[in-house]
Scaffold this motif. Structure first.
Motif, PDB file in Angstrom:
ATOM      1  N   ALA A  67      11.552  -1.073   7.622  1.00 46.09           N
ATOM      2  CA  ALA A  67      10.922  -0.956   6.308  1.00 46.09           C
ATOM      3  C   ALA A  67      10.690  -2.341   5.703  1.00 46.09           C
ATOM      4  CB  ALA A  67      11.783  -0.102   5.377  1.00 46.09           C
ATOM      5  N   PHE A  70       7.780  -3.932   7.479  1.00 43.92           N
ATOM      6  CA  PHE A  70       6.536  -3.311   7.027  1.00 43.92           C
ATOM      7  C   PHE A  70       6.127  -3.871   5.664  1.00 43.92           C
ATOM      8  CE2 PHE A  70       3.983  -0.062   4.981  1.00 43.92           C
ATOM      9  CZ  PHE A  70       3.066   0.259   5.975  1.00 43.92           C
ATOM     10  N   GLN A  71       7.078  -4.022   4.765  1.00 36.39           N
ATOM     11  CA  GLN A  71       6.781  -4.560   3.431  1.00 36.39           C
ATOM     12  C   GLN A  71       6.268  -5.994   3.510  1.00 36.39           C
ATOM     13  OE1 GLN A  71      10.417  -3.899   1.282  1.00 36.39           O
ATOM     14  NE2 GLN A  71       9.776  -1.879   0.580  1.00 36.39           N
ATOM     15  N   ASP A  74       2.677  -5.546   4.538  1.00 33.13           N
ATOM     16  CA  ASP A  74       1.890  -4.909   3.474  1.00 33.13           C
ATOM     17  C   ASP A  74       2.115  -5.685   2.172  1.00 33.13           C
ATOM     18  OD1 ASP A  74       0.443  -3.145   1.890  1.00 33.13           O
ATOM     19  OD2 ASP A  74       2.045  -1.651   1.803  1.00 33.13           O
ATOM     20  N   HIS A  80       0.001   0.811   3.570  1.00 31.75           N
ATOM     21  CA  HIS A  80      -0.463   0.841   4.953  1.00 31.75           C
ATOM     22  C   HIS A  80      -0.787  -0.584   5.419  1.00 31.75           C
ATOM     23  CE1 HIS A  80      -4.222   1.036   2.626  1.00 31.75           C
ATOM     24  NE2 HIS A  80      -4.713   0.306   3.622  1.00 31.75           N
ATOM     25  N   THR A 109       0.677   3.763   8.304  1.00 30.61           N
ATOM     26  CA  THR A 109       1.682   3.923   7.251  1.00 30.61           C
ATOM     27  C   THR A 109       3.057   3.505   7.782  1.00 30.61           C
ATOM     28  OG1 THR A 109       2.187   6.181   7.907  1.00 30.61           O
ATOM     29  CG2 THR A 109       0.410   5.876   6.267  1.00 30.61           C
ATOM     30  N   LEU A 110       4.026   3.458   6.897  1.00 27.14           N
ATOM     31  CA  LEU A 110       5.388   3.111   7.283  1.00 27.14           C
ATOM     32  C   LEU A 110       5.921   4.088   8.332  1.00 27.14           C
ATOM     33  CD1 LEU A 110       8.023   1.509   7.085  1.00 27.14           C
ATOM     34  CD2 LEU A 110       8.603   2.871   5.058  1.00 27.14           C
ATOM     35  N   ASP A 111       5.681   5.372   8.155  1.00 27.20           N
ATOM     36  CA  ASP A 111       6.166   6.370   9.112  1.00 27.20           C
ATOM     37  C   ASP A 111       5.570   6.153  10.492  1.00 27.20           C
ATOM     38  OD1 ASP A 111       7.835   7.570   7.257  1.00 27.20           O
ATOM     39  OD2 ASP A 111       6.313   9.052   6.651  1.00 27.20           O
ATOM     40  N   LYS A 114       7.151   2.995  12.047  1.00 29.81           N
ATOM     41  CA  LYS A 114       8.505   3.269  12.574  1.00 29.81           C
ATOM     42  C   LYS A 114       8.421   4.015  13.886  1.00 29.81           C
ATOM     43  CE  LYS A 114      11.011   3.569   8.178  1.00 29.81           C
ATOM     44  NZ  LYS A 114      11.727   4.486   7.288  1.00 29.81           N
TER      45      LYS A 114
END
Length: 117
Positions: A67, A70-71, A74, A80, A109-111, A114
């Motif tokens: 996470a 990802f941040q 993004d 996204h 997206t984050l999901d 992952k």
């Protein structure tokens, strides 16, 4: 390139051994176990069990790490990232991007990120 050398390269790529060795090396440096050989044996046993769906693969990063990564990708908080950003992140982690089927307009997206990691 000699035929034997090409066969060796093909063998390594077919079995994805460079990625496996890179990942094992990263696990060693991340965890820095007192008994590295035993740690590697256990990691390989977890990979074997994971392939048989009897256990989980040894992960270098947990969900919180993913996470956070990802941040960082993004930066404006859109929720996204682009396929290019996703591919580069996977490469940075030493993971293969060969199986990714993202179109140029895909929003990861984050999901999804992952799941791919």
């Amino acid at each position: 390139m000699a035929a034997g050398e090409q066969h060796s390269r093909d063998y390594l790529q077919r079995h994805r051994l460079p990625e496996l060795l890179h990942r094992l090396g990263a696990l060693l440096l991340y965890h820095r176990p007192e008994k590295p050989r035993e740690f590697l044996i256990q990691a390989l046993e977890r990979v074997k069990a994971g392939k048989r769906a009897e256990g989980e693969y040894p992960y270098l990063m947990d969900e919180a790490n993913l996470a956070a990564m990802f941040q960082l990708l993004d930066v404006v908080g859109q929720g996204h990232i682009t396929p290019t950003q996703g591919r580069e992140a996977l490469k940075t982690l030493g993971l293969s991007t060969e199986d990714l089927q993202f179109g140029a307009d895909t929003k990861i997206t984050l999901d999804v990120f992952k799941e791919e990691v």
